[in-house]
Write a protein that holds these residues in place. Structure first.
Motif, PDB file in Angstrom:
ATOM      1  N   ASN A   1     -12.320   9.974  -5.438  1.00 55.59           N
ATOM      2  CA  ASN A   1     -13.696  10.257  -5.027  1.00 55.59           C
ATOM      3  C   ASN A   1     -14.323  11.298  -5.941  1.00 55.59           C
ATOM      4  O   ASN A   1     -15.533  11.245  -6.188  1.00 55.59           O
ATOM      5  CB  ASN A   1     -13.736  10.749  -3.585  1.00 55.59           C
ATOM      6  CG  ASN A   1     -13.223   9.706  -2.616  1.00 55.59           C
ATOM      7  OD1 ASN A   1     -12.037   9.680  -2.298  1.00 55.59           O
ATOM      8  ND2 ASN A   1     -14.101   8.812  -2.169  1.00 55.59           N
TER       9      ASN A   1
ATOM     10  N   GLN B   1       0.845  -1.190   0.000  1.00 58.58           N
ATOM     11  CA  GLN B   1       0.000   0.000   0.000  1.00 58.58           C
ATOM     12  C   GLN B   1       0.881   1.241   0.000  1.00 58.58           C
ATOM     13  O   GLN B   1       1.800   1.337   0.819  1.00 58.58           O
ATOM     14  CB  GLN B   1      -0.915   0.021   1.236  1.00 58.58           C
ATOM     15  CG  GLN B   1      -1.932  -1.104   1.262  1.00 58.58           C
ATOM     16  CD  GLN B   1      -2.999  -0.935   0.204  1.00 58.58           C
ATOM     17  OE1 GLN B   1      -3.403   0.187  -0.119  1.00 58.58           O
ATOM     18  NE2 GLN B   1      -3.448  -2.045  -0.350  1.00 58.58           N
TER      19      GLN B   1
ATOM     20  N   ARG C   1      -4.856  14.630  -1.935  1.00 58.14           N
ATOM     21  CA  ARG C   1      -5.115  13.407  -1.155  1.00 58.14           C
ATOM     22  C   ARG C   1      -5.250  13.730   0.328  1.00 58.14           C
ATOM     23  O   ARG C   1      -4.463  14.505   0.876  1.00 58.14           O
ATOM     24  CB  ARG C   1      -3.991  12.397  -1.350  1.00 58.14           C
ATOM     25  CG  ARG C   1      -3.917  11.800  -2.737  1.00 58.14           C
ATOM     26  CD  ARG C   1      -3.128  10.495  -2.730  1.00 58.14           C
ATOM     27  NE  ARG C   1      -1.743  10.677  -2.317  1.00 58.14           N
ATOM     28  CZ  ARG C   1      -0.939   9.677  -1.949  1.00 58.14           C
ATOM     29  NH1 ARG C   1      -1.403   8.433  -1.923  1.00 58.14           N
ATOM     30  NH2 ARG C   1       0.311   9.921  -1.609  1.00 58.14           N
TER      31      ARG C   1
ATOM     32  N   ARG D   1       0.029   7.134   2.770  1.00 58.86           N
ATOM     33  CA  ARG D   1      -1.055   8.106   2.668  1.00 58.86           C
ATOM     34  C   ARG D   1      -0.841   9.218   3.683  1.00 58.86           C
ATOM     35  O   ARG D   1      -0.122   9.052   4.670  1.00 58.86           O
ATOM     36  CB  ARG D   1      -2.399   7.417   2.945  1.00 58.86           C
ATOM     37  CG  ARG D   1      -2.758   6.333   1.952  1.00 58.86           C
ATOM     38  CD  ARG D   1      -4.063   5.671   2.324  1.00 58.86           C
ATOM     39  NE  ARG D   1      -4.477   4.660   1.365  1.00 58.86           N
ATOM     40  CZ  ARG D   1      -5.576   3.935   1.473  1.00 58.86           C
ATOM     41  NH1 ARG D   1      -6.367   4.092   2.537  1.00 58.86           N
ATOM     42  NH2 ARG D   1      -5.879   3.047   0.562  1.00 58.86           N
TER      43      ARG D   1
ATOM     44  N   TRP E   1     -13.428  15.853   4.336  1.00 60.97           N
ATOM     45  CA  TRP E   1     -12.848  14.524   4.229  1.00 60.97           C
ATOM     46  C   TRP E   1     -11.738  14.376   5.261  1.00 60.97           C
ATOM     47  O   TRP E   1     -10.774  15.152   5.269  1.00 60.97           O
ATOM     48  CB  TRP E   1     -12.244  14.284   2.848  1.00 60.97           C
ATOM     49  CG  TRP E   1     -13.236  14.087   1.745  1.00 60.97           C
ATOM     50  CD1 TRP E   1     -14.537  13.734   1.852  1.00 60.97           C
ATOM     51  CD2 TRP E   1     -12.973  14.232   0.324  1.00 60.97           C
ATOM     52  NE1 TRP E   1     -15.132  13.648   0.614  1.00 60.97           N
ATOM     53  CE2 TRP E   1     -14.186  13.939  -0.344  1.00 60.97           C
ATOM     54  CE3 TRP E   1     -11.861  14.579  -0.421  1.00 60.97           C
ATOM     55  CZ2 TRP E   1     -14.300  13.984  -1.731  1.00 60.97           C
ATOM     56  CZ3 TRP E   1     -11.975  14.614  -1.804  1.00 60.97           C
ATOM     57  CH2 TRP E   1     -13.176  14.325  -2.451  1.00 60.97           C
ATOM     58  N   ASP E   2     -11.845  13.445   6.131  1.00 66.09           N
ATOM     59  CA  ASP E   2     -10.763  13.076   7.056  1.00 66.09           C
ATOM     60  C   ASP E   2     -10.206  14.278   7.813  1.00 66.09           C
ATOM     61  O   ASP E   2      -8.993  14.407   7.999  1.00 66.09           O
ATOM     62  CB  ASP E   2      -9.626  12.382   6.288  1.00 66.09           C
ATOM     63  CG  ASP E   2     -10.131  11.233   5.438  1.00 66.09           C
ATOM     64  OD1 ASP E   2     -10.960  10.457   5.948  1.00 66.09           O
ATOM     65  OD2 ASP E   2      -9.714  11.116   4.265  1.00 66.09           O
TER      66      ASP E   2
ATOM     67  N   ARG F   1      -6.438  11.372   4.118  1.00 68.22           N
ATOM     68  CA  ARG F   1      -6.148  10.032   4.639  1.00 68.22           C
ATOM     69  C   ARG F   1      -6.830   8.927   3.835  1.00 68.22           C
ATOM     70  O   ARG F   1      -6.204   7.928   3.480  1.00 68.22           O
ATOM     71  CB  ARG F   1      -6.579   9.958   6.107  1.00 68.22           C
ATOM     72  CG  ARG F   1      -6.299   8.622   6.790  1.00 68.22           C
ATOM     73  CD  ARG F   1      -4.818   8.343   6.840  1.00 68.22           C
ATOM     74  NE  ARG F   1      -4.520   7.095   7.523  1.00 68.22           N
ATOM     75  CZ  ARG F   1      -3.300   6.541   7.563  1.00 68.22           C
ATOM     76  NH1 ARG F   1      -2.298   7.122   6.939  1.00 68.22           N
ATOM     77  NH2 ARG F   1      -3.104   5.424   8.205  1.00 68.22           N
ATOM     78  N   HIS F   2      -8.134   9.110   3.532  1.00 70.66           N
ATOM     79  CA  HIS F   2      -8.883   8.046   2.861  1.00 70.66           C
ATOM     80  C   HIS F   2      -9.614   8.543   1.613  1.00 70.66           C
ATOM     81  O   HIS F   2     -10.464   7.796   1.088  1.00 70.66           O
ATOM     82  CB  HIS F   2      -9.901   7.422   3.818  1.00 70.66           C
ATOM     83  CG  HIS F   2      -9.281   6.796   5.026  1.00 70.66           C
ATOM     84  ND1 HIS F   2      -8.471   5.681   4.966  1.00 70.66           N
ATOM     85  CD2 HIS F   2      -9.344   7.148   6.350  1.00 70.66           C
ATOM     86  CE1 HIS F   2      -8.057   5.357   6.178  1.00 70.66           C
ATOM     87  NE2 HIS F   2      -8.567   6.230   7.041  1.00 70.66           N
ATOM     88  N   HIS F   3      -9.324   9.749   1.146  1.00 69.71           N
ATOM     89  CA  HIS F   3     -10.039  10.299  -0.003  1.00 69.71           C
ATOM     90  C   HIS F   3      -9.054  10.964  -0.963  1.00 69.71           C
ATOM     91  O   HIS F   3      -7.924  11.284  -0.583  1.00 69.71           O
ATOM     92  CB  HIS F   3     -11.096  11.325   0.446  1.00 69.71           C
ATOM     93  CG  HIS F   3     -12.194  10.741   1.280  1.00 69.71           C
ATOM     94  ND1 HIS F   3     -12.047  10.472   2.623  1.00 69.71           N
ATOM     95  CD2 HIS F   3     -13.455  10.364   0.947  1.00 69.71           C
ATOM     96  CE1 HIS F   3     -13.161   9.968   3.099  1.00 69.71           C
ATOM     97  NE2 HIS F   3     -14.042   9.895   2.107  1.00 69.71           N
TER      98      HIS F   3
ATOM     99  N   ALA G   1      -4.103  11.559   9.346  1.00 70.17           N
ATOM    100  CA  ALA G   1      -5.428  12.125   9.590  1.00 70.17           C
ATOM    101  C   ALA G   1      -5.316  13.634   9.795  1.00 70.17           C
ATOM    102  O   ALA G   1      -4.336  14.130  10.349  1.00 70.17           O
ATOM    103  CB  ALA G   1      -6.061  11.467  10.816  1.00 70.17           C
TER     104      ALA G   1
END
Length: 825
Positions: free
Chosen positions: A613, A551, A576, A554, A667-668, A578-580, A557
Motif C-alpha cells: 500500500n 496464500q 504487514r 497473514r 490499517w486493520d 491483516r490486509h495492508h 486482525a
C-alpha cells in the motif's frame, strides 16, 4: 545424439539398480539438510560401513539368492547406497570446510601471490576476479589461506580505506587491467563469504561454496600499502585467457552493448555481460534459459558435432573398420560438447549436461538397452555424485524434471510415425507445450512467477537462438564480420521479446507455495500432458489448485509484523497488517545494474504475495533508497512517501508525498503515525540524515519505532517535543545502523526498547554498530539483534517475546557459524 533406446529393441530391466540409484539421491539430499558438519572421520566410517555392507550383501546373495525385486533386497539396496552417498558427501564437505579462512585473519592486511583465474569482471567501481593462491604472508610470516579467493580491485577511496587528507590521485587510482593466467602479488583484506539470508532468498554462501571460494576481499591500494605488482604471464588457465580475449573481441566488434552482451554470454558463458534490463525481459518471456550456456545449447552442439563427426568418419573405410561410424559420432559428439562446455566456463548447467550426455553415451556404447526411468535415474545419480550440492539448485530440478516429463509423456512417439518436416514441427511444438504445462507449477514453486507468454516466446526464440544466433556467434570466433550478422539477429529477437514482455498479464506472480503443493502441481501438469484419455488427464486439474491458490499466512486482525530484511549495509523493513503492507526504506544500491530491490525485496514481496500500500523512504541516502525503483516498478499501486523530492527518476515513476509529523492512519486496527520531520524542517537546507522520516506503529499493547538515520540532535528534538508515552516502544529500529552519532542516552531513556534491530553489513567499513552504542543498549536492558548475525529478523506483535532469525531457522553447514559472528566488526 542417438535415442536412449531403439523403439524396436526391448529394454533390459535391472531390478537391483533402481534402489541403488534412489539411495544415492536420498543419501546426498539428506546430508545437505544438516545444520552443522560432523567429524570427517565419522563420514569416512560411514563410507567404509557401506562398502562392507555391500560385500556382505553380495556374499549372502550368493548363498541364498534372494529375488532382486524382493522388499528386503530393495530396501537394503536403498539404505546401503544412501549410507554410502551420505558419508561420501559429508567427507567431501568436511575436507573442504577444513580449509576455511581463519577468523583471526579477517580484516588483516595480507600480502598474497597467485594467479588470476576465471573471467575478470569489470563494473562501475572497479574489477572483480578469482585468484588462485600460491603463498601468503602477514607481517612477514607465512600464513595459511584458502586456495581460491574472490577479490575486488576498487577505483576510489573504498579500496584505499585511508583518511580524507590523502591526495586525490592516490584515492582515485584506477585498477590496472587484469588478465586470466597472470601472476600477481598484492595486499588484500579478506573475510569469509557472507551473504544476506532472507526468506525465499538467494543463498550466496552456497553459491560460493559450489564455486570453491572460501574467502572474499579487496585489493589494498592506499598510500601506506605496497602497490600491486604484476609478476608476468603463466601457462595456467589458458582456456580462461582465451575466453577473455574472445570476449574483448566481441565487445570491440559489436557496437551495440545489448547485442554484444548476449553474444558474449553464448560464446564465452559470461552471463554478467547481459544487461539487467535485458535479463528482466528474458525472464518475463520465459527465455532466460536460452541466453546462457544451458543444457539446450550443449545438447544441440553435441547433436551437430555428432552429425559432422559421423559424416566425416564415413568418408574413410579404414576408420569405419576400426570403429563404426555411429559409435565414432557418439564419442565425438560428447567430447566436442565437453570442449564447448569447457570453453564456455564449465558452469554447473554445462557440467550437468555433459555428464548426462556421457552417461547416456556410455550406455549406448556398451549396448545396454535400459528402460527410460533407469536411464533418467542413472543420469541424476551421476550428476549428484559429482556435485551433491546441485540438488539445491533450481536448474537441476528444472532440467531433470523436464527430461523426465518428456520421457513419461512419450512426446517423441509421433516423430517415429512421421519423419517429414511437418511431423518434426508438430513434435517440437508438442514438446514445448508439454514442458510449459508440466513445469509451470514447479517454476511457480521455485520463483514465484511464471511467464504466460513463455510458450509463444520459446516457440519463436528456441529455433532462432539455437539454429541462427548461437551458430553465428560461435562462427564469429573464426570468421571476421559474422558477429555483426549475429548482432542483427539478436536485436531482431530482442525487439520481438520486448513486445511480448509488454503485454498485459505477460507474467503471473503469486505467493510461493510449500513443497508439497509444488510436487502436487507438477504431477497434475504431467497428468494433463500424458497421452492418456481425457477422462484420466483431467484428474490432474485438482492437483494444480494448491500451488495456484496458495496464500501466504497473514497477521491476525489488530496485529502487525515487522520483517527487517537482510540487505547488507542499508535499511528495509516490511510492515504487514491483516490486509495492508508498508515497506520502510528500500535498501542499498550495489551498482548501476544491481540493488537491494532487485536482489532481495522484489523476490521477497513476490514470495509472500505482498501488494504494498505504501513505500516510505525515510531520506535520500542511497543505502535507504537504492532499491526503490525496482520495488515501485513491480508495485504500481503503492503510494510513495518520502522526505525528499529531488530524485527525478523516482518522481517520474511515482510522485512522492512528503512525510510530515502529525500524519496518521489506521490499517486493520493498527495505528501509524509520522513523528518527524516537521513541516518547518523542509526548505531549511538540513542534511539528509536529519530529515529522516520517523514512523511509530502501534496496536495498543505493542509499539514499534522506525527511525531512519536520525542523529542525536533529532533525537533530542523528539524527546523535547513529544510526551514520553509517544516515544515509548517495545521494538526500535536502531537509528543510523548503530552509528556513534545516534542512540543517545536521552533518547534511549525515553524509548525504553526491549528489542533493538540493527540493519548493517557484515564487517562494514563504517564499524556499525559501534561498540559504545551496543554498551548503551545493554545498559537499558535491550536485546540487540543484528542482521549480519541473524539474517532477516521477523518480529510479530502477537508473539512479542519471540524473535525469529532467518539464519537460525534455515541453518546450513556452508553458512558461517552464528557463534563465530558474535565479535563486532
Amino acid at each position: 545424439m542417438p535415442d536412449v533406446h531403439s523403439p524396436t529393441t526391448p529394454a533390459l530391466r535391472h531390478p537391483a539398480l533402481t534402489p541403488t540409484l534412489l539411495g544415492v539421491l536420498a543419501g546426498s539430499a539428506l546430508q545437505l539438510q544438516l545444520a552443522a558438519l560432523w567429524s570427517g572421520r565419522v563420514y569416512l566410517l560411514l563410507v567404509l560401513a557401506a562398502v562392507g555392507a555391500y560385500g556382505l550383501m553380495a556374499v549372502v546373495g550368493k548363498a541364498h539368492r534372494p529375488s532382486p525385486g524382493s522388499p528386503l533386497a530393495w530396501g537394503g539396496g536403498v539404505l546401503i547406497a544412501a549410507l554410502l552417498a551420505f558419508g561420501a558427501t559429508g567427507w567431501r564437505a568436511s575436507s573442504f570446510a577444513s580449509g576455511a579462512l581463519s577468523p583471526a585473519l579477517e580484516g588483516r592486511d595480507i600480502r598474497v601471490t597467485g594467479v588470476v583465474s576465471g573471467l575478470p569482471q569489470s563494473f562501475e567501481g572497479g574489477t572483480r576476479f578469482r585468484f588462485d593462491l600460491a603463498e601468503a604472508a602477514l607481517d612477514g610470516q607465512n600464513v595459511t589461506l584458502p586456495r581460491r579467493l574472490e577479490l575486488a580491485w576498487y577505483a576510489g577511496p573504498f579500496g584505499s580505506r585511508e583518511t580524507s587528507d590523502e591526495s586525490a590521485d592516490e584515492l582515485n587510482r584506477l585498477p590496472e587491467p587484469v588478465q586470466a593466467g597472470e601472476r600477481w602479488q598484492m595486499t588484500v583484506r579478506l573475510k569469509a563469504p557472507h551473504g544476506g539470508v532472507n526468506p525465499h532468498g538467494f543463498d550466496y554462501e552456497l553459491w560460493q561454496w559450489e564455486q570453491g571460494v572460501q574467502a572474499t576481499g579487496y585489493v589494498r591500494t592506499g598510500r601506506n600499502d605496497l602497490p600491486p605488482q604484476r609478476l608476468g604471464m603463466t601457462w595456467q588457465h589458458p582456456v580462461d585467457a582465451l575466453r577473455q580475449r574472445v570476449r574483448e573481441r566481441i565487445f570491440a566488434s559489436v557496437p551495440a552493448p545489448q547485442a554484444a552482451g548476449v553474444i558474449a554470454a553464448l560464446v564465452t558463458g559470461d552471463q554478467r555481460a547481459i544487461e539487467r534490463a535485458d535479463w528482466d525481459v528474458f525472464r518475463a518471456t520465459g527465455v532466460a534459459h536460452l541466453m546462457s550456456i544451458s543444457g539446450l545449447h550443449i545438447s544441440m552442439f553435441a547433436w551437430l558435432a555428432a552429425a559432422v563427426v559421423g559424416w566425416l568418419w564415413q568418408r574413410s573405410g579404414r576408420l569405419c573398420l576400426a570403429l563404426p561410424a555411429p559409435s565414432a559420432a557418439l564419442v565425438g559428439g560428447v567430447l566436442l560438447a565437453g570442449a564447448y562446455a569447457l570453453f564456455s566456463g564449465w558452469g554447473v548447467p554445462a557440467q550437468r549436461t555433459v555428464l548426462m550426455l556421457a552417461t547416456v553415451g556410455a550406455l549406448r556404447l556398451a549396448g545396454w538397452r535400459w528402460p527410460w526411468p533407469q536411464v533418467w535415474l542413472l543420469a541424476c545419480a551421476v550428476v549428484v555424485a559429482v556435485d551433491p550440492w546441485a540438488l539445491l539448485q533450481a536448474g537441476f530440478w528444472l532440467s531433470f524434471v523436464a527430461v523426465g516429463i518428456l520421457f513419461a509423456s512419450d512426446s517423441g512417439a509421433a516423430s517415429h510415425r512421421d519423419k517429414g518436416a511437418r511431423g518434426r514441427v508438430v513434435s517440437l511444438l508438442r514438446e514445448q507445450w508439454v514442458i510449459t504445462l508440466a513445469l509451470s507449477p514447479l517454476v511457480l514453486l521455485l520463483f514465484g512467477q511464471v511467464s504466460l507468454v513463455g510458450l509463444l516466446a520459446n516457440a519463436l526464440a528456441i529455433p532462432w537462438v539455437t539454429l541462427l544466433v548461437t551458430p553465428l556467434a560461435m562462427l564469429g570466433v573464426l570468421v571476421p564480420g559474422v558477429w555483426g550478422v549475429a548482432a542483427w539477429a539478436v536485436q531482431g529477437m530482442s525487439a520481438l521479446l520486448h513486445v511480448l514482455a509488454g503485454w498485459p498479464w505477460a507474467v503471473l506472480s503469486m505467493a510461493q507455495a510449500p513443497l508439497w503443493a509444488g510436487v502436487a502441481g507438477v504431477l497434475g501438469g504431467l497428468l494433463l500432458a500424458l497421452r492418456w484419455p481425457w477422462s484420466l488427464r483431467l484428474a490432474g486439474l485438482p492437483l494444480l489448485l494448491p500451488v495456484l491458490l496458495w496464500q501466504a499466512p497473514r497477521p491476525p486482525a489488530n496485529q502487525f509484523e515487522l520483517l527487517a530484511a537482510d540487505v547488507g549495509q542499508g535499511s528495509a523493513v516490511l510492515v504487514r497488517t491483516r490486509h495492508h503492507a508498508l515497506l520502510f526504506d528500500a535498501g542499498p544500491r550495489f551498482g548501476s545494474d544491481s540493488d537491494a530491490g532487485q536482489r532481495v525485496l522484489v523476490p521477497l514481496l513476490r514470495a509472500l504475495g505482498v501488494q504494498l500500500n505504501s513505500l516510505l523512504l525515510s531520506h535520500s541516502d542511497s543505502d535507504h533508497t537504492g532499491g526503490a525503483l525496482a520495488v515501485l516498478m513491480t508495485q504500481p499501486q503503492a503510494q510513495l512517501l518520502s522526505s525528499f523530492d529531488n530524485d527525478a527518476t523516482l518522481q517520474a515513476l511515482r510522485p512522492a508525498e512528503r512525510c510530515v509529523a502529525g500524519q496518521r492512519w489506521q490499517w486493520d486496527g493498527v495505528d501509524f503515525e509520522v513523528l518527524h520531520p516537521q513541516a518547518a524542517d523542509y526548505g531549511q537546507g538540513t542534511k539528509t540524515n536529519a530529515m529522516s522520516c520517523v514512523l511509530r506503529i502501534s496496536n495498543g499493547p505493542q509499539t514499534a519505532l522506525l527511525t531512519g538515520d536520525i542523529e542525536q540532535a533529532q533525537e533530542a528534538q523528539l524527546v523535547q517535543r513529544l510526551p514520553a508515552p509517544s516515544l515509548r516502544a517495545d521494538v526500535l529500529l536502531v537509528p543510523h545502523h548503530g552509528s556513534k552519532s545516534s542512540s543517545s542516552d536521552l533518547f534511549l531513556s525515553a524509548v525504553q526498547p526491549r528489542l533493538a534491530l540493527v540493519q548493517a553489513g557484515y564487517r562494514n567499513r563504517f564499524g556499525h554498530p559501534a561498540g559504545p552504542v551496543l554498551v548503551r543498549y545493554a545498559a537499558y536492558g535491550a536485546q540487540v539483534v543484528a542482521t549480519p548475525q541473524c539474517g532477516a529478523v521477523t518480529w510479530q506483535s502477537w508473539q512479542a517475546e519471540a524473535v525469529r532469525c532467518q539464519r537460525a531457522l534455515d541453518q546450513r553447514y556452508w553458512r558461517r557459524d552464528l557463534a563465530a559472528l558474535d565479535d563486532p566488526p
